[in-house]
Write a protein that holds these residues in place. Structure first.
Motif, PDB file in Angstrom:
ATOM      1  N   GLY A 125       0.610  -1.184  -0.030  1.00 27.41           N
ATOM      2  CA  GLY A 125      -0.009  -0.115  -0.018  1.00 27.41           C
ATOM      3  C   GLY A 125       0.816   1.232   0.056  1.00 27.41           C
ATOM      4  N   ARG A 126       0.137   2.404   0.300  1.00 29.36           N
ATOM      5  CA  ARG A 126       1.044   3.581   0.143  1.00 29.36           C
ATOM      6  C   ARG A 126       0.399   4.885   1.216  1.00 29.36           C
ATOM      7  NH1 ARG A 126       2.387   6.717  -5.626  1.00 29.36           N
ATOM      8  NH2 ARG A 126       4.093   8.220  -4.646  1.00 29.36           N
ATOM      9  N   LYS A 127       1.493   5.569   1.493  1.00 25.76           N
ATOM     10  CA  LYS A 127       1.289   6.586   2.398  1.00 25.76           C
ATOM     11  C   LYS A 127       1.984   7.782   1.984  1.00 25.76           C
ATOM     12  CE  LYS A 127      -1.126   4.574   6.567  1.00 25.76           C
ATOM     13  NZ  LYS A 127      -0.689   4.428   8.202  1.00 25.76           N
ATOM     14  N   GLY A 128       1.816   8.466   1.120  1.00 26.16           N
ATOM     15  CA  GLY A 128       2.638   9.688   0.534  1.00 26.16           C
ATOM     16  C   GLY A 128       3.898   8.966  -0.189  1.00 26.16           C
ATOM     17  N   ASP A 129       5.089   9.293   0.453  1.00 24.24           N
ATOM     18  CA  ASP A 129       6.220   8.782   0.087  1.00 24.24           C
ATOM     19  C   ASP A 129       6.567   7.308   0.456  1.00 24.24           C
ATOM     20  OD1 ASP A 129       6.604  11.005  -1.581  1.00 24.24           O
ATOM     21  OD2 ASP A 129       7.494  11.887  -0.240  1.00 24.24           O
ATOM     22  N   ASN A 130       5.877   7.034   1.428  1.00 20.59           N
ATOM     23  CA  ASN A 130       6.109   5.648   2.218  1.00 20.59           C
ATOM     24  C   ASN A 130       5.352   4.517   1.599  1.00 20.59           C
ATOM     25  OD1 ASN A 130       8.151   6.881   3.903  1.00 20.59           O
ATOM     26  ND2 ASN A 130       6.301   7.295   5.184  1.00 20.59           N
ATOM     27  N   LEU A 131       5.819   3.408   1.557  1.00 21.85           N
ATOM     28  CA  LEU A 131       5.134   2.195   1.249  1.00 21.85           C
ATOM     29  C   LEU A 131       4.873   1.334   2.474  1.00 21.85           C
ATOM     30  CD1 LEU A 131       7.014   0.777  -2.002  1.00 21.85           C
ATOM     31  CD2 LEU A 131       5.195   2.365  -1.843  1.00 21.85           C
ATOM     32  N   THR A 132       3.843   0.744   2.468  1.00 26.44           N
ATOM     33  CA  THR A 132       3.266  -0.013   3.599  1.00 26.44           C
ATOM     34  C   THR A 132       3.025  -1.638   3.268  1.00 26.44           C
ATOM     35  OG1 THR A 132       0.851   0.199   3.191  1.00 26.44           O
ATOM     36  CG2 THR A 132       2.044   1.564   4.515  1.00 26.44           C
ATOM     37  N   VAL A 133       3.149  -2.396   4.046  1.00 32.89           N
ATOM     38  CA  VAL A 133       3.137  -3.834   4.058  1.00 32.89           C
ATOM     39  C   VAL A 133       2.743  -4.590   5.297  1.00 32.89           C
ATOM     40  CG1 VAL A 133       5.599  -4.615   4.126  1.00 32.89           C
ATOM     41  CG2 VAL A 133       4.215  -6.069   3.071  1.00 32.89           C
ATOM     42  N   THR A 134       1.917  -5.405   5.151  1.00 26.93           N
ATOM     43  CA  THR A 134       1.678  -6.092   6.378  1.00 26.93           C
ATOM     44  C   THR A 134       2.120  -7.565   6.423  1.00 26.93           C
ATOM     45  OG1 THR A 134      -0.481  -4.976   6.735  1.00 26.93           O
ATOM     46  CG2 THR A 134      -0.222  -7.106   7.906  1.00 26.93           C
TER      47      THR A 134
END
Length: 393
Positions: free
Chosen positions: A286-295
């Motif tokens: 996923g994405r939050k601005g310039d950061n990517l996310t992963v669970t």
């Protein structure tokens, strides 16, 4: 910035200062707002970026004494888009659409010489470098801006991509070379004498201009109209071009490509191309601005005892996440530099959220081990503090 925008925008309100503010007060207000809404301090915030542009635009005018005087004079003359005639014009306020005054072609027309005693050229000439009353539509005209959209995959939006775009816009007719006449020999319109405009009286001692009804504002009349463009000199043109979308674009972002819009007329420059980007979703990231996310799922023993867990990255090698003993479910940890690209060449981070995985089926050995664990921790109540807190106010 168009003349109409220049008149209608309240730059004092944008900076939050009174109209009699000093230069020092304007500078102080600008610096405060610029720090608050600067893009570097609001990564991924498009509203803050637009607000910063408005603030910069206002400071560009109010921070320059000459431009500020021109702006104040223009606002005093036109008010909020309404012309204020002098005593000889019958008194009161007469409102009209500024589009009628400045024409629909970006100010190519304007009032005829003498209509306002040369005032428009004096007020706007220095700021916009316009030709004033002598400017006519027979001069080179800039091409229209073109809007289009493109849908990128999640990975393409993060890493950047070159995509083909097919665009349809108005361009000079190829059959008549943009003249409107199939023989390529149009004549000057006798009604407007080639200016493309005719004056109409509005009372009160001044006049306005309209596009010439006979030549439709072109200043030329085709004796033998081109069958392809019906004498207009313009025709629809389709073309496909390769466009480079930079890395790190966000969903809904609008990219401006200068000079890639519709071709100009009579040697005028081409317009600009505006591309609105739509970003697809990813199955893992996923994405939050310039950061990517992963669970990342982890076992109970990994969370309780600690350990090392391999975590995938987007388009790169996996990273190893070190879990400290007693890591709670839902804790988020950071892998620096594994996120989306920024304009300055750096990268955001990968935000890794730990999710403790509970097995649905247990082997006999695993069940016995958990039963033994339950007996060993029978005296521990993880909900004790919850009930104590519930007794309070």
């Amino acid at each position: 910035m168009s003349t109409k925008d220049f008149i209608e925008k309240d730059f004092y309100k944008v900076l939050g200062v009174p109209k009699d503010a000093t230069e020092a007060e304007i500078k102080k207000a600008y610096r405060k707002l610029a720090r608050e809404f600067h893009p570097d301090a609001n990564k991924g915030n498009t509203r803050a970026e637009e607000r910063f542009k408005e603030i910069s635009e206002a400071n560009d005018v109010l921070g320059d004494p000459k431009k500020r005087k021109e702006y104040d004079d223009a606002r005093a003359l036109f008010g909020n888009g309404g012309f204020r005639p002098g005593p000889g014009a019958g008194g009161g306020q007469f409102n009209f659409d500024l589009g009628d005054l400045f024409g629909g072609a970006g100010g190519a027309g304007g009032a005829q010489s003498g209509s306002f005693g040369g005032g428009l050229g004096d007020v706007f000439g220095g700021l916009f470098n316009r030709g004033g009353a002598g400017t006519t539509r027979t001069q080179p005209r800039r091409g229209q801006d073109v809007d289009t959209e493109v849908t990128l995959s999640f990975t393409e939006a993060i890493e950047g991509a070159t995509v083909p775009l097919r665009m349809t816009s108005q361009a000079p007719c190829k059959a008549c070379s943009g003249t409107g006449d199939k023989n390529g020999t149009p004549r000057v319109c006798p009604t407007c004498v080639g200016t493309g405009q005719v004056a109409r009286g509005s009372g009160g001692g001044f006049s306005l201009t309209d596009p010439c009804p006979d030549c439709k504002g072109r200043g030329l009349i085709a004796e033998h109209p081109c069958t392809e463009c019906s004498g207009s000199g313009r025709a629809k043109s389709s073309r496909t071009m390769q466009v480079r979308i930079p890395a790190g674009v966000t969903d809904g972002q609008r990219i401006r490509l200068r000079g890639k819009g519709a071709p100009g007329e009579r040697g005028g420059p081409a317009g600009d191309l505006y591309v609105t980007v739509h970003e697809g979703e990813h199955k893992v990231f996923g994405r939050k601005g310039d950061n990517l996310t992963v669970t990342v799922p982890v076992t109970f023993t990994e969370a309780a005892l600690g350990g090392e867990v391999r975590v995938p990255t987007l388009g790169g090698s996996p990273v190893t996440l070190k879990l400290p003993p007693g890591t709670p479910n839902g804790r988020t940890m950071r892998a620096r530099g594994k996120g989306a690209a920024r304009k300055d060449g750096s990268h955001g981070d990968l935000l890794i959220t730990v999710e403790v995985s509970v097995p649905k089926d247990l082997s006999g050995k695993a069940r016995d081990a958990l039963e033994a664990y339950r007996e060993a921790t029978a005296d521990e109540d993880p909900r004790a503090e919850l009930f104590e807190a519930a007794k309070g106010e």
